[in-house]
Design a protein around this motif. Structure first.
Motif, PDB file in Angstrom:
ATOM      1  N   LEU A 219       0.850  -1.101   0.036  1.00  0.00           N
ATOM      2  CA  LEU A 219      -0.093   0.041   0.012  1.00  0.00           C
ATOM      3  C   LEU A 219       0.797   1.226  -0.038  1.00  0.00           C
ATOM      4  CD1 LEU A 219      -2.994  -1.008   2.316  1.00  0.00           C
ATOM      5  CD2 LEU A 219      -2.912  -1.073  -0.046  1.00  0.00           C
ATOM      6  N   PRO A 220       1.971   1.284   0.796  1.00  0.00           N
ATOM      7  CA  PRO A 220       2.759   2.563   0.917  1.00  0.00           C
ATOM      8  C   PRO A 220       3.627   2.868  -0.637  1.00  0.00           C
ATOM      9  CG  PRO A 220       3.276   1.234   2.711  1.00  0.00           C
ATOM     10  CD  PRO A 220       2.425   0.468   1.718  1.00  0.00           C
ATOM     11  N   THR A 221       3.334   1.902  -1.435  1.00  0.00           N
ATOM     12  CA  THR A 221       4.106   2.083  -2.900  1.00  0.00           C
ATOM     13  C   THR A 221       2.994   2.410  -3.941  1.00  0.00           C
ATOM     14  OG1 THR A 221       3.566  -0.212  -3.736  1.00  0.00           O
ATOM     15  CG2 THR A 221       5.317  -0.049  -2.190  1.00  0.00           C
ATOM     16  N   LEU A 222       1.880   2.522  -3.690  1.00  0.00           N
ATOM     17  CA  LEU A 222       0.761   2.950  -4.480  1.00  0.00           C
ATOM     18  C   LEU A 222       0.818   4.284  -4.914  1.00  0.00           C
ATOM     19  CD1 LEU A 222      -2.208   0.871  -3.501  1.00  0.00           C
ATOM     20  CD2 LEU A 222      -0.498   0.172  -4.847  1.00  0.00           C
ATOM     21  N   ASP A 223       1.229   5.192  -4.268  1.00  0.00           N
ATOM     22  CA  ASP A 223       1.431   6.632  -4.654  1.00  0.00           C
ATOM     23  C   ASP A 223       2.404   6.762  -5.934  1.00  0.00           C
ATOM     24  OD1 ASP A 223      -0.542   7.511  -2.894  1.00  0.00           O
ATOM     25  OD2 ASP A 223       1.151   8.211  -1.810  1.00  0.00           O
ATOM     26  N   GLU A 224       3.372   6.132  -5.752  1.00  0.00           N
ATOM     27  CA  GLU A 224       4.399   6.320  -7.030  1.00  0.00           C
ATOM     28  C   GLU A 224       4.010   5.491  -8.179  1.00  0.00           C
ATOM     29  OE1 GLU A 224       7.605   2.842  -5.582  1.00  0.00           O
ATOM     30  OE2 GLU A 224       7.468   4.684  -4.259  1.00  0.00           O
ATOM     31  N   GLN A 225       2.994   4.597  -8.024  1.00  0.00           N
ATOM     32  CA  GLN A 225       2.423   3.939  -9.270  1.00  0.00           C
ATOM     33  C   GLN A 225       1.331   4.809  -9.704  1.00  0.00           C
ATOM     34  OE1 GLN A 225       1.744  -0.367  -8.854  1.00  0.00           O
ATOM     35  NE2 GLN A 225       2.975  -0.230  -6.720  1.00  0.00           N
ATOM     36  N   GLY A 226       0.760   5.847  -9.178  1.00  0.00           N
ATOM     37  CA  GLY A 226      -0.120   6.639  -9.545  1.00  0.00           C
ATOM     38  C   GLY A 226      -1.616   5.860  -9.327  1.00  0.00           C
ATOM     39  N   ILE A 227      -1.774   4.954  -8.263  1.00  0.00           N
ATOM     40  CA  ILE A 227      -3.004   4.520  -7.944  1.00  0.00           C
ATOM     41  C   ILE A 227      -3.401   4.764  -6.601  1.00  0.00           C
ATOM     42  CG2 ILE A 227      -4.197   2.379  -7.148  1.00  0.00           C
ATOM     43  CD1 ILE A 227      -3.072   2.503  -9.952  1.00  0.00           C
ATOM     44  N   ALA A 228      -4.868   5.477  -6.409  1.00  0.00           N
ATOM     45  CA  ALA A 228      -5.383   5.993  -4.881  1.00  0.00           C
ATOM     46  C   ALA A 228      -6.073   4.848  -4.569  1.00  0.00           C
ATOM     47  CB  ALA A 228      -6.104   7.149  -5.346  1.00  0.00           C
ATOM     48  N   VAL A 229      -6.115   4.881  -3.129  1.00  0.00           N
ATOM     49  CA  VAL A 229      -7.175   4.178  -2.233  1.00  0.00           C
ATOM     50  C   VAL A 229      -8.104   4.968  -1.615  1.00  0.00           C
ATOM     51  CG1 VAL A 229      -7.129   2.625  -0.149  1.00  0.00           C
ATOM     52  CG2 VAL A 229      -4.926   2.779  -1.693  1.00  0.00           C
ATOM     53  N   ALA A 230      -9.314   4.332  -1.770  1.00  0.00           N
ATOM     54  CA  ALA A 230     -10.406   5.055  -1.082  1.00  0.00           C
ATOM     55  C   ALA A 230     -11.179   4.117  -0.484  1.00  0.00           C
ATOM     56  CB  ALA A 230     -11.380   5.590  -2.507  1.00  0.00           C
ATOM     57  N   THR A 231     -12.128   4.813   0.409  1.00  0.00           N
ATOM     58  CA  THR A 231     -13.117   3.836   1.128  1.00  0.00           C
ATOM     59  C   THR A 231     -14.292   3.288  -0.043  1.00  0.00           C
ATOM     60  OG1 THR A 231     -14.522   5.928   1.527  1.00  0.00           O
ATOM     61  CG2 THR A 231     -13.019   5.144   3.195  1.00  0.00           C
ATOM     62  N   VAL A 232     -14.995   2.385   0.379  1.00  0.00           N
ATOM     63  CA  VAL A 232     -16.289   2.092  -0.461  1.00  0.00           C
ATOM     64  C   VAL A 232     -17.081   3.293  -0.427  1.00  0.00           C
ATOM     65  CG1 VAL A 232     -18.317   0.797  -0.608  1.00  0.00           C
ATOM     66  CG2 VAL A 232     -16.144  -0.246   0.240  1.00  0.00           C
ATOM     67  N   SER A 233     -17.504   4.311   0.103  1.00  0.00           N
ATOM     68  CA  SER A 233     -18.206   5.430   0.001  1.00  0.00           C
ATOM     69  C   SER A 233     -17.599   6.291  -1.035  1.00  0.00           C
ATOM     70  CB  SER A 233     -18.342   6.139   1.144  1.00  0.00           C
ATOM     71  OG  SER A 233     -19.133   5.615   2.108  1.00  0.00           O
ATOM     72  N   GLY A 234     -16.031   6.321  -1.106  1.00  0.00           N
ATOM     73  CA  GLY A 234     -15.359   7.182  -1.989  1.00  0.00           C
ATOM     74  C   GLY A 234     -15.711   6.729  -3.339  1.00  0.00           C
ATOM     75  N   ILE A 235     -15.494   5.374  -3.449  1.00  0.00           N
ATOM     76  CA  ILE A 235     -15.755   5.023  -4.805  1.00  0.00           C
ATOM     77  C   ILE A 235     -17.199   5.216  -5.233  1.00  0.00           C
ATOM     78  CG2 ILE A 235     -15.531   2.436  -6.009  1.00  0.00           C
ATOM     79  CD1 ILE A 235     -13.083   3.354  -5.538  1.00  0.00           C
ATOM     80  N   TRP A 236     -17.955   4.996  -4.371  1.00  0.00           N
ATOM     81  CA  TRP A 236     -19.621   5.114  -4.935  1.00  0.00           C
ATOM     82  C   TRP A 236     -19.511   6.683  -5.150  1.00  0.00           C
ATOM     83  CZ3 TRP A 236     -23.504   8.364  -4.180  1.00  0.00           C
ATOM     84  CH2 TRP A 236     -24.964   7.860  -4.387  1.00  0.00           C
ATOM     85  N   ALA A 237     -18.847   7.475  -4.765  1.00  0.00           N
ATOM     86  CA  ALA A 237     -19.049   8.926  -4.913  1.00  0.00           C
ATOM     87  C   ALA A 237     -18.278   9.128  -6.608  1.00  0.00           C
ATOM     88  CB  ALA A 237     -18.170  10.003  -3.870  1.00  0.00           C
ATOM     89  N   ILE A 238     -17.175   8.397  -6.686  1.00  0.00           N
ATOM     90  CA  ILE A 238     -16.592   8.543  -7.946  1.00  0.00           C
ATOM     91  C   ILE A 238     -17.523   8.222  -8.898  1.00  0.00           C
ATOM     92  CG2 ILE A 238     -14.594   8.095  -9.252  1.00  0.00           C
ATOM     93  CD1 ILE A 238     -12.892   7.710  -6.648  1.00  0.00           C
ATOM     94  N   ARG A 239     -18.038   6.967  -9.019  1.00  0.00           N
ATOM     95  CA  ARG A 239     -18.909   6.292  -9.911  1.00  0.00           C
ATOM     96  C   ARG A 239     -20.578   7.008 -10.061  1.00  0.00           C
ATOM     97  NH1 ARG A 239     -18.305  -0.396  -8.732  1.00  0.00           N
ATOM     98  NH2 ARG A 239     -16.097  -0.024  -8.832  1.00  0.00           N
ATOM     99  N   ASN A 240     -20.665   7.822  -9.110  1.00  0.00           N
ATOM    100  CA  ASN A 240     -22.111   8.711  -9.146  1.00  0.00           C
ATOM    101  C   ASN A 240     -21.934  10.211  -9.071  1.00  0.00           C
ATOM    102  OD1 ASN A 240     -24.439   6.154  -8.738  1.00  0.00           O
ATOM    103  ND2 ASN A 240     -22.481   5.879  -7.437  1.00  0.00           N
ATOM    104  N   ASP A 241     -20.914  10.807  -9.790  1.00  0.00           N
ATOM    105  CA  ASP A 241     -21.225  12.130  -9.914  1.00  0.00           C
ATOM    106  C   ASP A 241     -21.324  12.823  -8.597  1.00  0.00           C
ATOM    107  OD1 ASP A 241     -21.047  11.921 -12.754  1.00  0.00           O
ATOM    108  OD2 ASP A 241     -23.243  11.601 -12.800  1.00  0.00           O
ATOM    109  N   ASN A 242     -20.348  12.437  -7.643  1.00  0.00           N
ATOM    110  CA  ASN A 242     -20.098  13.144  -6.378  1.00  0.00           C
ATOM    111  C   ASN A 242     -21.609  13.420  -5.833  1.00  0.00           C
ATOM    112  OD1 ASN A 242     -18.476  14.221  -4.484  1.00  0.00           O
ATOM    113  ND2 ASN A 242     -18.859  16.389  -5.168  1.00  0.00           N
ATOM    114  N   ARG A 243     -22.742  12.594  -5.859  1.00  0.00           N
ATOM    115  CA  ARG A 243     -23.935  12.608  -5.399  1.00  0.00           C
ATOM    116  C   ARG A 243     -23.872  12.470  -3.928  1.00  0.00           C
ATOM    117  NH1 ARG A 243     -26.334   9.593  -8.827  1.00  0.00           N
ATOM    118  NH2 ARG A 243     -27.376   8.263  -7.358  1.00  0.00           N
ATOM    119  N   GLU A 244     -24.167  12.796  -3.051  1.00  0.00           N
ATOM    120  CA  GLU A 244     -24.485  12.563  -1.676  1.00  0.00           C
ATOM    121  C   GLU A 244     -25.426  11.252  -1.607  1.00  0.00           C
ATOM    122  OE1 GLU A 244     -23.180  13.403   1.235  1.00  0.00           O
ATOM    123  OE2 GLU A 244     -22.415  15.191   0.201  1.00  0.00           O
TER     124      GLU A 244
END
Length: 262
Positions: A219-244
């Motif tokens: 996990l500490p190496t993902l930044d340099e790979q250009g990969i982000a980590v999010a919560t499940v809620s964060g993934i949902w927000a990305i997939r749903n136009d930032n809707r609450e």
């Protein structure tokens, strides 16, 4: 660091903001092992922890996880095709609607700070329309999302949750069916490849030592790979136009008092 910034900024970011490929990691079966559970709680990255109800270490680890800004789910035991025991809080295929609803309600109240639900096992129950309707009808009362772990390809759980207008996602990759570093690494690379292709991806692992060792290292190496980590809620927000997911005050919160209501 990119990952640290995402922990606070993903909820306000829209999918077209140039976000990097983003993964969510759900760790199921939390509550059994205090040692591995605490190692997962202590990870810097915003992984999501799914707790079995009534297990020995569920409450103390969930409270510690909440203090470390981890997202917390109920890992709801559901009937499977191999007749494996469900343990306390299990949803059996022979339960009627009242028993299903009461059992689920009590399980939800037993996990502090719960934000969502996914299924533990469930290869039988997640194919049963009536039972899934009962589960989702109960979940509509709370500000909770549902993740279909997809323990069987013919699961109707996600489709039923969506029909009940519950924020819904599905697992993309299981990380550790085989408990070797080589296997976990191959599955993790699959998860990253899917995120690069689709923008986001959800992986599920378990608190096995090999999995925790691998996550602590990778996990500490993902930044340099250009990969982000999010919560499940964060993934949902990305997939749903930032809707609450839910308007403030729209649904009641979960409390021990609700578990006594029948």
């Amino acid at each position: 660091m990119l990952t640290a910034m995402l922990l606070t900024s993903l909820a306000s970011a829209a999918p077209d903001d140039g976000l990097p490929p983003t993964i969510a990691i759900i760790i199921d079966d939390m509550g059994h092992s205090l040692t591995e559970g605490q190692r997962l709680v202590d990870l810097e990255q915003p992984i999501t922890l799914a707790f079995l109800p009534y297990r020995r270490h569920t409450t103390v680890l969930a409270e510690a996880a909440h203090r470390r800004q981890k997202e917390i789910m109920l890992h709801a035991p559901m009937a499977n095709t191999r007749n494996f025991g469900l343990g306390p809080g299990g949803l059996d295929a022979g339960m009627n609607q009242l028993a299903t609803t009461t059992t689920l309600r009590r399980a939800l109240s037993s996990v502090p700070h719960v934000r969502g639900v996914n299924n533990h096992m469930g290869s039988l129950l997640t194919q049963m329309q009536a039972n899934m309707d009962w589960v989702m009808a109960e979940l509509t009362h709370y500000p909770l999302y549902f993740v279909d772990s997809r323990t069987i390809a013919s699961s109707i759980a996600a489709r039923t949750a969506a029909a009940h207008q519950i924020p819904t996602l599905s697992r993309d990759v299981f990380l550790d069916h085989e408990q070797t570093e080589e296997y976990v690494d191959a599955q993790f690379q699959r998860l990253i490849a899917q995120a690069r292709k689709n923008g986001t991806a959800i992986g599920i692992g378990h608190p096995h030592r090999v999995t925790v060792d691998y996550l602590e290292k990778i996990l500490p190496t993902l930044d340099e790979q250009g990969i982000a980590v999010a919560t499940v809620s964060g993934i949902w927000a990305i997939r749903n136009d930032n809707r609450e997911m839910f308007a403030e005050g729209e649904k009641r919160t979960i409390s021990p008092a609700l578990a006594r209501k029948e």
